[in-house]
Enzyme design. Structure first.
Site, short mmCIF file in Angstrom:
data_model
loop_
_atom_site.label_atom_id
_atom_site.label_comp_id
_atom_site.label_asym_id
_atom_site.label_seq_id
_atom_site.Cartn_x
_atom_site.Cartn_y
_atom_site.Cartn_z
N SER A 39 0.80 -1.22 0.00
CA SER A 39 0.00 0.00 0.00
C SER A 39 0.83 1.28 0.00
CB SER A 39 -0.96 0.02 1.19
OG SER A 39 -0.26 0.20 2.40
N LYS A 80 0.79 4.55 6.83
CA LYS A 80 0.20 5.40 5.79
C LYS A 80 0.79 6.80 5.90
CE LYS A 80 -2.71 2.07 4.78
NZ LYS A 80 -2.47 1.21 3.68
#
Length: 183
Positions: A39, A80
């Site tokens: 990701s 993230k």
């Protein structure tokens, strides 16, 4: 005999102190984490090992584009990038990030955008469309993975509470050939 006993006791004390210092560092200051998945590609790679600074946000606040580790709803930690801070309005339009109406460059995505075929890297959206709220709430963050087409982030899981943020990470220490500071 007494000298040998005394020397043994000194070694035991030294080992206990070393273990205590290591535990304090591990639980309160710095912690290792392994990137699990793709990701954050191309910035981070699957199985990269990183150091998380756990104390930084206890004395300060996150900055836009920091890479953070947080406890996700699935009972695991996610890595993230901070896109929205408390009070921000967020919008993506034509693959460009707008925060509070101002366009922002995301140089960490430039290489990836050139490789993408068949549309934008980041689909257009507004914060209100995704969350039903116009602004990032107080004490929360809006986060996204750099691999925008393949990232479970605030677009799916919602805002991240600062109480769930473990810390900031920017140092890859393993594999050795990929050791670096990421931004």
């Amino acid at each position: 005999m007494a000298k040998k006993k005394n020397e043994t006791w000194e070694w035991i004390k030294a080992l206990l102190i070393a273990v205590a210092v290591a535990a304090i560092i591990r639980f309160f200051l710095l912690a290792p984490i392994v990137v699990d998945g793709y990701s954050m590609t191309p910035t981070l790679h699957d199985k990269d090992r990183m150091i998380v600074n756990k104390i930084g946000y206890k004395i300060g606040n996150p900055d836009r584009f920091d890479i953070v580790v947080f406890h996700a709803p699935e009972k695991k930690d996610y890595i993230k990038r901070v896109i929205g801070l408390p009070g921000d309005t967020i919008e993506y339009k034509d693959d460009v990030l707008y925060v509070n109406g101002k366009a922002y460059k995301e140089p960490y995505l430039d290489e990836y955008k050139q490789q993408v075929v068949g549309g934008p890297l980041t689909n257009s959206f507004t914060l209100a469309e995704l969350t039903g709220q116009d602004k990032v709430p107080e004490n929360h963050l809006f986060v996204m993975g750099d691999n925008r087409r393949n990232s479970k982030d605030s677009r799916q899981i919602g805002f991240v509470s600062m109480d769930d943020v473990v810390g900031k990470t920017s140092v890859v220490y393993w594999p050795v050939k990929d050791m670096r500071i990421v931004k």
